[in-house]
Design a protein around this motif. Sequence first.
Motif, mmCIF file in Angstrom:
data_model
loop_
_atom_site.group_PDB
_atom_site.id
_atom_site.type_symbol
_atom_site.label_atom_id
_atom_site.label_comp_id
_atom_site.label_asym_id
_atom_site.label_seq_id
_atom_site.Cartn_x
_atom_site.Cartn_y
_atom_site.Cartn_z
ATOM 1 N N ALA A 137 49.800 51.616 19.164
ATOM 2 C CA ALA A 137 50.232 50.187 19.587
ATOM 3 C C ALA A 137 48.783 49.904 20.233
ATOM 4 C CB ALA A 137 51.710 49.162 19.970
ATOM 5 N N ALA A 138 48.663 50.757 21.551
ATOM 6 C CA ALA A 138 47.168 50.759 22.063
ATOM 7 C C ALA A 138 46.547 51.134 21.327
ATOM 8 C CB ALA A 138 47.554 51.774 23.489
ATOM 9 N N ALA A 139 46.222 51.940 20.372
ATOM 10 C CA ALA A 139 44.900 51.560 18.913
ATOM 11 C C ALA A 139 44.653 50.534 18.968
ATOM 12 C CB ALA A 139 45.017 53.277 18.098
ATOM 13 N N ALA A 140 45.797 49.622 18.476
ATOM 14 C CA ALA A 140 45.613 48.238 17.544
ATOM 15 C C ALA A 140 44.375 47.429 18.375
ATOM 16 C CB ALA A 140 46.681 48.207 17.142
ATOM 17 N N LEU A 141 45.150 47.413 19.401
ATOM 18 C CA LEU A 141 44.826 46.365 20.769
ATOM 19 C C LEU A 141 43.836 46.627 21.153
ATOM 20 C CD1 LEU A 141 47.993 46.464 23.341
ATOM 21 C CD2 LEU A 141 46.935 44.589 21.725
ATOM 22 N N LEU A 142 42.663 47.842 21.122
ATOM 23 C CA LEU A 142 41.589 48.756 21.683
ATOM 24 C C LEU A 142 40.864 48.549 20.740
ATOM 25 C CD1 LEU A 142 43.036 50.784 24.065
ATOM 26 C CD2 LEU A 142 42.387 48.718 24.407
ATOM 27 N N SER A 143 40.743 48.528 19.392
ATOM 28 C CA SER A 143 39.634 49.077 18.840
ATOM 29 C C SER A 143 39.340 47.898 18.414
ATOM 30 C CB SER A 143 40.689 50.064 17.381
ATOM 31 O OG SER A 143 41.438 48.953 16.961
ATOM 32 N N PRO A 144 39.488 47.007 17.946
ATOM 33 C CA PRO A 144 38.441 45.343 18.108
ATOM 34 C C PRO A 144 37.537 46.451 19.090
ATOM 35 C CG PRO A 144 41.109 44.887 17.388
ATOM 36 C CD PRO A 144 40.941 46.394 18.218
ATOM 37 N N SER A 145 37.409 46.058 20.067
ATOM 38 C CA SER A 145 36.621 45.913 21.316
ATOM 39 C C SER A 145 35.560 47.397 21.416
ATOM 40 C CB SER A 145 36.953 45.510 22.501
ATOM 41 O OG SER A 145 38.583 46.448 23.060
ATOM 42 N N GLY A 146 36.050 48.099 20.494
ATOM 43 C CA GLY A 146 35.888 49.532 20.814
ATOM 44 C C GLY A 146 35.893 50.664 21.739
ATOM 45 N N ALA A 200 36.211 50.714 30.054
ATOM 46 C CA ALA A 200 35.565 49.292 30.017
ATOM 47 C C ALA A 200 34.213 50.387 29.965
ATOM 48 C CB ALA A 200 35.309 49.683 32.111
ATOM 49 N N VAL A 201 33.678 51.320 30.407
ATOM 50 C CA VAL A 201 33.249 51.534 29.882
ATOM 51 C C VAL A 201 32.235 52.298 28.194
ATOM 52 C CG1 VAL A 201 30.840 53.536 30.058
ATOM 53 C CG2 VAL A 201 32.080 53.283 31.667
ATOM 54 N N LEU A 202 33.759 52.620 27.825
ATOM 55 C CA LEU A 202 33.667 52.459 25.735
ATOM 56 C C LEU A 202 33.163 51.475 25.676
ATOM 57 C CD1 LEU A 202 35.979 55.155 25.782
ATOM 58 C CD2 LEU A 202 33.139 55.722 25.379
ATOM 59 N N VAL A 203 34.060 50.240 25.671
ATOM 60 C CA VAL A 203 33.886 49.051 25.552
ATOM 61 C C VAL A 203 32.269 48.247 25.300
ATOM 62 C CG1 VAL A 203 34.325 46.456 25.614
ATOM 63 C CG2 VAL A 203 36.018 48.181 25.912
ATOM 64 N N MET A 237 24.985 62.569 30.739
ATOM 65 C CA MET A 237 24.715 63.520 31.743
ATOM 66 C C MET A 237 25.147 62.574 33.222
ATOM 67 S SD MET A 237 22.323 66.800 30.738
ATOM 68 C CE MET A 237 22.698 67.242 29.508
ATOM 69 N N LEU A 238 23.696 61.573 33.023
ATOM 70 C CA LEU A 238 24.003 60.646 34.887
ATOM 71 C C LEU A 238 24.599 59.558 34.700
ATOM 72 C CD1 LEU A 238 19.944 59.972 34.280
ATOM 73 C CD2 LEU A 238 21.196 60.918 35.725
ATOM 74 N N LEU A 239 25.236 59.407 33.199
ATOM 75 C CA LEU A 239 26.554 58.004 33.591
ATOM 76 C C LEU A 239 27.985 59.230 34.028
ATOM 77 C CD1 LEU A 239 27.765 55.585 33.141
ATOM 78 C CD2 LEU A 239 27.806 56.447 30.103
ATOM 79 N N ALA A 240 27.684 60.295 33.483
ATOM 80 C CA ALA A 240 29.142 60.296 34.247
ATOM 81 C C ALA A 240 29.833 61.106 35.526
ATOM 82 C CB ALA A 240 29.035 63.026 33.294
ATOM 83 N N VAL A 241 28.230 61.683 35.925
ATOM 84 C CA VAL A 241 28.716 61.828 37.437
ATOM 85 C C VAL A 241 28.110 60.842 37.728
ATOM 86 C CG1 VAL A 241 26.401 62.131 39.292
ATOM 87 C CG2 VAL A 241 25.676 63.584 37.499
ATOM 88 N N ALA A 242 27.954 59.042 37.696
ATOM 89 C CA ALA A 242 28.199 58.157 38.504
ATOM 90 C C ALA A 242 29.187 57.811 38.497
ATOM 91 C CB ALA A 242 26.939 56.965 37.974
ATOM 92 N N ALA A 243 29.708 57.956 37.137
ATOM 93 C CA ALA A 243 30.913 57.505 37.000
ATOM 94 C C ALA A 243 32.471 58.211 37.809
ATOM 95 C CB ALA A 243 32.042 57.545 35.529
ATOM 96 N N CYS A 244 31.949 59.721 37.840
ATOM 97 C CA CYS A 244 33.264 60.011 39.538
ATOM 98 C C CYS A 244 33.080 59.752 40.651
ATOM 99 C CB CYS A 244 32.326 61.885 38.524
ATOM 100 S SG CYS A 244 32.748 62.382 37.275
ATOM 101 N N LEU A 245 31.677 59.543 40.658
ATOM 102 C CA LEU A 245 32.250 58.613 41.588
ATOM 103 C C LEU A 245 32.580 56.973 41.797
ATOM 104 C CD1 LEU A 245 28.063 59.483 42.928
ATOM 105 C CD2 LEU A 245 30.398 60.897 43.539
#
Length: 323
Positions: A272-281, A133-136, A94-102
């Motif tokens: 293709a996007a999933a294959a590029l991004l999945s190794p980093s989470g 960026a946050v998910l990785v 919840m706190l992270l979502a608030v900060a990220a929205c700003l």
Amino acid sequence: MRGGLAFGVRVLRGLAQVMLLDDARAGAVFGLALLAADWRYGVYALGGAALGTGAASVLGVARGRIRTGLEGFNSCLTALGFAVFLDASRPATMLLAVAACLVVTVVTATVVRLLQVWELPTLTLPYCVLACAVLVAAPAFRRIRPPGPSIAALPRVASGPTVLRPQDVGGAFFRNLSQVFFLDEWYAGALLLVGLFLASRVAGWMACSGSATGIVTAWALEAPAARIADGTMGYNAVLVALALCGVFLSATPATLTYALLGAATATALTPAAAALLSPSGGRPLTWPFVLTTLAFLAAARAFPRITGARTPAAPRPGPPAPT
């Protein structure tokens, strides 16, 4: 009271702008779809749109952007994405979502400034950048990392049956819409479609066309039936179809064909996007929609039959130059 009502309308338009609509009624139906699927997702989405809209107002962003919901949809998706991927019930989320929205309000301003050089829209690019960026980075921080093992994984060869049953096609048609909001429920997609038709018949039919194109393209390329049925292959196609016929380009037979080509392209780009991004989470999110739409909009300026612009007449030969 009047100010509060006006703010509420802007927040609902922020929800509607996720599907490229400037219509508070559609936003209200979208909010209902979220609440019907999971009340927590509805709260995060509405709260995110409100925070983004409020932050933009405080920072003095152009009133036109705030009034039409353009400052609310990236924050809406950001908060909702965190609720889905980082566990909505955790206080840290919840706190992270608030900060990220700003923060995404700042990122949006940056992207607006960069893309206005080419007169291109921001779309969901600010949300994609920040959420990725946050998910990785999440696994590096115990406070915010999602419960369970890391979601980072190497791409795998597609497996499983590819034969589509009638129930797979029906489920995929509606889930291609619901997955725009990370929802698995087919009835949420049906509600979203109601909201689209409520705002614009063109938008409603283009969403249907984009969903059908995503299904056909994935099936033709022999994607696993389970991936098609859950909507994760086709939601980007829905957004591209909406963007390229009726929103950023006028709805004509030429742009319809152009939009469906873009929808098919986005469907192929999704794994293709999933294959590029999945190794980093990371997750594909709406990256295929953003990249396809920006590329097709930039290219459209070279196609007068798509934009409706007249080709300048060739200059008439003048008198011969004196020798």
